[in-house]
Design a protein around this motif. Structure first.
Motif: not given
Length: 226
Positions: A190-207
């Motif tokens: 339902q929210y593909p952009l919000a889903m994709a944002a998760g990797d930026e916010m909670f994925g590679d925290l160093e990057r």
């Protein structure tokens, strides 16, 4: 039995216990038990927990001061720039705060209990003004970068609560509440952009930190003409 304790003993014990129990579990009673004294003995040194947190934050800053900014911060090498100095200060602060469980929360909003912060702060501001910043621009640049860094650490420690060097993190130390796969399953369709944002916010925290830091530094350069 420990009959007498000093202020430094209380702070050192509190910082050690912080890594074991976190900010919510850190109480004056718990610290007193660790020191083998009655809780009222601590009130000779600190009226309440907030006063203790202020002193803990000050001790944390003292421990970070030398690598963070250092007495020679105004004497960088010939190839180093104000961008390097500002970025390095944020990187060292992040690593220092991540060394304590809930370090970002302890540091945020506390008041320094002495003037030990003034020397390294003055050194960085002097470097920025030497590079052409006005005093106002220099202070605003550091304050913006500082708040970005502390805020990032608070969020980062929600994902990885255990203290330590981010390079040594283990996958199992990640809070399951921030599992990206389950997050994608819940909101992805339902929210593909919000889903994709998760990797930026909670994925590679160093990057994520480094890219955010570049945005901050570029914004400082753009708004000051430096």
């Amino acid at each position: 039995m420990v009959s007498r304790i000093d202020r430094n003993q209380v702070v050192d014990t509190a910082l050690r216990l912080l890594n074991e129990v976190g900010l919510d579990g850190l109480t004056l009673r718990r610290i007193a038990k660790e020191l083998n004294v009655q809780a009222p003995a601590l009130y000779w040194h600190f009226k309440n927990k907030q006063e203790l947190l202020d002193e803990m934050a000050t001790a944390m800053l003292r421990r970070m001061t030398s690598p963070l900014l250092g007495p020679d911060a105004g004497e960088r090498g010939p190839g180093e720039t104000w961008q390097d100095a500002l970025s390095d200060a944020c990187r060292v602060m992040r690593r220092g705060l991540l060394g304590y469980r809930d370090g970002g929360k302890v540091f945020s909003g506390t008041r320094m209990t002495d003037e030990s912060y003034a020397m390294p702060l003055d050194a960085l501001l002097r470097l920025l003004t030497t590079a052409g910043f006005s005093a106002h621009q220099a202070a605003r640049a550091w304050w913006t970068a500082y708040n970005f860094t502390v805020g990032v650490v608070i969020e980062e420690q929600s994902v990885y609560p255990e203290p330590g060097d981010p390079a040594d993190r283990r996958p199992e130390s990640r809070d399951p509440a921030y599992d990206l796969a389950s997050r994608s399953e819940r909101i992805g369709e339902q929210y593909p952009l919000a889903m994709a944002a998760g990797d930026e916010m909670f994925g590679d925290l160093e990057r994520s930190f480094e890219e955010g830091l570049r945005i901050i530094v570029a914004g400082v350069a753009a708004t000051t003409g430096r």
